[in-house]
Design a protein around this motif. Structure first.
Motif, PDB file in Angstrom:
ATOM      1  N   LEU A  70       0.784  -1.037   0.160  1.00  0.00           N
ATOM      2  CA  LEU A  70       0.096  -0.188  -0.297  1.00  0.00           C
ATOM      3  C   LEU A  70       1.011   1.304   0.157  1.00  0.00           C
ATOM      4  N   CYS A  71       2.062   1.261   0.929  1.00  0.00           N
ATOM      5  CA  CYS A  71       3.072   2.086   0.737  1.00  0.00           C
ATOM      6  C   CYS A  71       3.298   2.441  -0.978  1.00  0.00           C
ATOM      7  N   GLU A  72       3.926   1.883  -1.350  1.00  0.00           N
ATOM      8  CA  GLU A  72       4.486   1.650  -2.533  1.00  0.00           C
ATOM      9  C   GLU A  72       3.790   2.437  -3.807  1.00  0.00           C
ATOM     10  N   GLN A  73       2.257   1.339  -3.686  1.00  0.00           N
ATOM     11  CA  GLN A  73       1.368   2.138  -3.890  1.00  0.00           C
ATOM     12  C   GLN A  73       1.157   4.053  -3.941  1.00  0.00           C
ATOM     13  N   ALA A  74       1.226   4.223  -3.085  1.00  0.00           N
ATOM     14  CA  ALA A  74       0.858   5.842  -2.087  1.00  0.00           C
ATOM     15  C   ALA A  74       2.143   6.291  -3.316  1.00  0.00           C
ATOM     16  N   ALA A  75       2.795   5.650  -2.875  1.00  0.00           N
ATOM     17  CA  ALA A  75       4.500   6.425  -3.303  1.00  0.00           C
ATOM     18  C   ALA A  75       4.274   7.161  -4.785  1.00  0.00           C
ATOM     19  N   ASP A  76       3.638   5.411  -5.540  1.00  0.00           N
ATOM     20  CA  ASP A  76       3.591   5.882  -6.983  1.00  0.00           C
ATOM     21  C   ASP A  76       2.812   6.790  -7.307  1.00  0.00           C
ATOM     22  N   GLN A  77       1.157   7.347  -6.170  1.00  0.00           N
ATOM     23  CA  GLN A  77       0.427   7.836  -6.450  1.00  0.00           C
ATOM     24  C   GLN A  77       1.274   9.588  -6.280  1.00  0.00           C
ATOM     25  N   LEU A  78       1.469   9.601  -5.046  1.00  0.00           N
ATOM     26  CA  LEU A  78       2.602  10.834  -5.227  1.00  0.00           C
ATOM     27  C   LEU A  78       3.659  11.697  -5.924  1.00  0.00           C
ATOM     28  N   ALA A  79       4.252  10.544  -6.558  1.00  0.00           N
ATOM     29  CA  ALA A  79       4.727  10.727  -8.418  1.00  0.00           C
ATOM     30  C   ALA A  79       3.901  11.201  -9.480  1.00  0.00           C
ATOM     31  N   ALA A  80       2.659  10.887  -9.166  1.00  0.00           N
ATOM     32  CA  ALA A  80       1.864  11.293 -10.569  1.00  0.00           C
ATOM     33  C   ALA A  80       0.993  12.193 -10.174  1.00  0.00           C
ATOM     34  N   GLY A  81       1.107  12.491  -8.537  1.00  0.00           N
ATOM     35  CA  GLY A  81      -0.078  14.111  -7.740  1.00  0.00           C
ATOM     36  C   GLY A  81      -1.257  13.796  -7.332  1.00  0.00           C
ATOM     37  N   ASP A  82      -1.532  13.365  -7.408  1.00  0.00           N
ATOM     38  CA  ASP A  82      -3.065  12.383  -6.493  1.00  0.00           C
ATOM     39  C   ASP A  82      -2.516  12.505  -5.353  1.00  0.00           C
ATOM     40  N   THR A  83      -2.310  13.435  -4.188  1.00  0.00           N
ATOM     41  CA  THR A  83      -2.272  13.247  -3.372  1.00  0.00           C
ATOM     42  C   THR A  83      -3.045  12.780  -2.374  1.00  0.00           C
ATOM     43  N   LEU A  84      -4.698  13.092  -2.603  1.00  0.00           N
ATOM     44  CA  LEU A  84      -5.888  12.417  -2.146  1.00  0.00           C
ATOM     45  C   LEU A  84      -6.082  11.516  -1.644  1.00  0.00           C
ATOM     46  N   ALA A  85      -4.754  10.487  -3.039  1.00  0.00           N
ATOM     47  CA  ALA A  85      -5.524   9.110  -3.122  1.00  0.00           C
ATOM     48  C   ALA A  85      -4.191   7.997  -2.713  1.00  0.00           C
ATOM     49  N   ALA A  86      -3.005   8.978  -2.675  1.00  0.00           N
ATOM     50  CA  ALA A  86      -1.664   8.286  -1.628  1.00  0.00           C
ATOM     51  C   ALA A  86      -2.234   8.464  -0.293  1.00  0.00           C
ATOM     52  N   ASP A  87      -2.918   9.505   0.653  1.00  0.00           N
ATOM     53  CA  ASP A  87      -3.600  10.012   1.267  1.00  0.00           C
ATOM     54  C   ASP A  87      -4.378   8.070   2.297  1.00  0.00           C
ATOM     55  N   ALA A  88      -5.096   8.903   1.608  1.00  0.00           N
ATOM     56  CA  ALA A  88      -6.256   7.063   1.937  1.00  0.00           C
ATOM     57  C   ALA A  88      -5.281   5.761   1.574  1.00  0.00           C
ATOM     58  N   LEU A  89      -4.373   5.498   0.769  1.00  0.00           N
ATOM     59  CA  LEU A  89      -4.378   3.841   0.502  1.00  0.00           C
ATOM     60  C   LEU A  89      -2.726   4.143   1.664  1.00  0.00           C
ATOM     61  N   LEU A  90      -2.478   5.593   2.223  1.00  0.00           N
ATOM     62  CA  LEU A  90      -1.758   5.216   3.233  1.00  0.00           C
ATOM     63  C   LEU A  90      -1.994   5.254   4.964  1.00  0.00           C
ATOM     64  N   GLN A  91      -3.560   5.471   4.842  1.00  0.00           N
ATOM     65  CA  GLN A  91      -4.125   5.363   5.868  1.00  0.00           C
ATOM     66  C   GLN A  91      -4.901   3.761   5.797  1.00  0.00           C
ATOM     67  N   GLN A  92      -4.775   3.407   4.487  1.00  0.00           N
ATOM     68  CA  GLN A  92      -4.845   1.904   4.917  1.00  0.00           C
ATOM     69  C   GLN A  92      -4.302   1.008   5.599  1.00  0.00           C
ATOM     70  N   ALA A  93      -2.724   1.302   5.183  1.00  0.00           N
ATOM     71  CA  ALA A  93      -1.776   1.005   5.610  1.00  0.00           C
ATOM     72  C   ALA A  93      -1.421   1.285   7.251  1.00  0.00           C
ATOM     73  N   VAL A  94      -1.641   2.542   7.687  1.00  0.00           N
ATOM     74  CA  VAL A  94      -1.585   2.496   9.207  1.00  0.00           C
ATOM     75  C   VAL A  94      -2.986   1.246   9.630  1.00  0.00           C
ATOM     76  N   ALA A  95      -4.244   1.595   8.884  1.00  0.00           N
ATOM     77  CA  ALA A  95      -4.817   0.678  10.273  1.00  0.00           C
ATOM     78  C   ALA A  95      -4.545  -1.090   9.275  1.00  0.00           C
ATOM     79  N   LEU A  96      -3.899  -1.534   8.894  1.00  0.00           N
ATOM     80  CA  LEU A  96      -3.751  -2.552   8.501  1.00  0.00           C
ATOM     81  C   LEU A  96      -2.415  -3.210   9.048  1.00  0.00           C
ATOM     82  N   ALA A  97      -1.417  -2.308   9.456  1.00  0.00           N
ATOM     83  CA  ALA A  97      -0.242  -2.722  10.093  1.00  0.00           C
ATOM     84  C   ALA A  97      -0.036  -1.267  11.286  1.00  0.00           C
ATOM     85  N   PRO A  98      -1.159  -1.330  11.896  1.00  0.00           N
ATOM     86  CA  PRO A  98      -0.475  -0.402  13.276  1.00  0.00           C
ATOM     87  C   PRO A  98       0.720  -0.678  14.036  1.00  0.00           C
ATOM     88  N   GLU A  99       1.552  -1.111  14.117  1.00  0.00           N
ATOM     89  CA  GLU A  99       2.537  -1.541  14.415  1.00  0.00           C
ATOM     90  C   GLU A  99       4.021  -1.287  13.655  1.00  0.00           C
TER      91      GLU A  99
END
Length: 392
Positions: free
Chosen positions: A184-213
């Motif tokens: 999910l973090c790698e997909q977020a990095a790809d979205q950031l590179a494409a300029g889509d910060t909203l999509a990147a933020d949504a993916l990172l929130q999923q990653a945090v919820a999936l693996a909080p530790e």
């Protein structure tokens, strides 16, 4: 005209003798063929045990020619070709097996698995992917999924990798939660590179919820928050992470320092960083402390009797552990009697310390100046310790 039964009585023994002779000839030929096939097989096995692969291949080819219906000989021959790097010949052997209509289901799955291995070893990832997908629902399912996961990660197809990792997670063979968070973090990095910060933020929130530790989702989220001007939120995320993953502090110490300056919370940051430095001294944490205007406590024998400056923190670090990097950083701002030679000496020190500032993969030893979550050398995840080579 009456039929003469005497000829019939004479012909019966003759037919019996001829039939017996024919059967004996067939049996002798069959025994000869069967005798030749095992001899070739055992000769090939003997060559294989003596690591004479060329002779073993010749013997197995002879055995296959004598008994083309034997599946085990085909598998042995195909495996030998693969081990020798003759992938095209291995593929032909396994494709020939799959083309047979009398092959059992177990042998067909085995041949399909062997064919996928041929393509993998040959580096034909597209064909390997297609062959592995046909193993879904077979006894090789989990093994094929692991191979598919490696292919997708190697080719950076993160969405497909995430889908396969989820199937593996659901199969309860092992936990792939942290790995899925990385995807999910790698997909977020790809979205950031494409300029889509909203999509990147949504993916990172999923990653945090999936693996909080796991440290990476929180670190990447804080970097994005800091980029969007939310320094206070970024600081809160990293401060909470320091409680969950204190050993990872050197990785995000610089980001924490930047967030503290942006949020005007340098006092909190200094207390947090100094507490982490006392537990595990690190040059990265030290430099974040110095950047905030603080410094670790100087030992008694290092005290100069004057008001300590932030750069004296390098001297304090040398009291904790010998460090050429810390010594070089301290000398950079020191004044000497022969100051005209200082630039040359400093360049030599900087050159000497550059390799010491690298990170090293614990799995394969690959070194890089950048910290990697996914090793470029061996493709392992989380294999880089959060400390520089000098500190290992």
């Amino acid at each position: 005209m009456d039929f003469d039964f005497s000829w019939l009585l004479l012909s019966l023994p003759v037919a019996f003798v001829l039939g017996w002779l024919a059967s004996r000839f067939d049996l002798r030929q069959l025994k000869l063929d069967n005798r030749q096939a095992p001899k070739a097989y055992f000769r090939g096995l003997n060559f294989l045990l003596n690591e004479q692969q060329d002779q073993a291949i010749d013997a197995f080819i002879e055995a296959v020619q004598n008994d083309p219906d034997t599946q085990e000989l085909h598998f042995a021959l195909g495996n030998l070709f693969r081990r020798r790097g003759e992938y095209q010949r291995a593929v032909r052997v396994h494709e020939h097996l799959l083309g047979r209509g009398d092959l059992s289901r177990a042998d067909r799955e085995r041949a399909q698995h062997a064919l996928a291995q041929d393509f993998l070893r040959a580096g034909l990832l597209d064909r390997a992917e297609a062959a592995l997908q046909k193993l879904e629902g077979t006894r090789y399912e989990n093994e094929s999924r692991l191979a598919l996961l490696a292919i997708y990660e190697r080719s950076r197809e993160w969405a497909q990798a995430a889908a396969v990792a989820q199937k593996l997670d659901e199969a309860d063979q092992a936990s792939f939660t942290t790995r899925r968070a990385h995807h999910l973090c790698e997909q977020a990095a790809d979205q950031l590179a494409a300029g889509d910060t909203l999509a990147a933020d949504a993916l990172l929130q999923q990653a945090v919820a999936l693996a909080p530790e796991a440290p990476r989702p929180a670190i990447d989220s804080a970097v994005l928050l800091l980029r969007n001007g939310a320094a206070g939120e970024a600081f809160d995320v990293l401060a909470a992470l320091s409680e969950r993953a204190p050993l990872a502090l050197p990785i995000y110490a610089a980001t924490l320092q930047q967030a503290a300056v942006g949020a005007q919370r340098t006092g909190e940051a200094l207390a947090l960083l100094q507490r982490g430095y006392e537990q595990t001294p690190s040059i990265d944490v030290l430099e974040a402390i110095i950047a905030l205007g603080g410094m670790p406590a100087l030992p008694d024998d290092a005290s100069t009797g004057t008001v300590p400056e932030p750069r004296d923190g390098y001297i304090a670090h040398l009291a904790h552990q010998p460090s050429l990097v810390a010594a070089s950083r301290w000398l950079a701002s020191e004044t000497f009697a022969h100051e005209q030679f200082h630039p040359q000496v400093q360049r030599a020190l900087d050159q000497a310390t550059r390799p010491l500032m690298r990170y090293r993969c614990a799995a394969c030893g690959f070194e890089a100046h950048q910290y990697f979550w996914h090793c470029p050398g061996c493709q392992a995840w989380d294999s880089y310790p959060p400390r520089r080579v000098e500190e290992l």
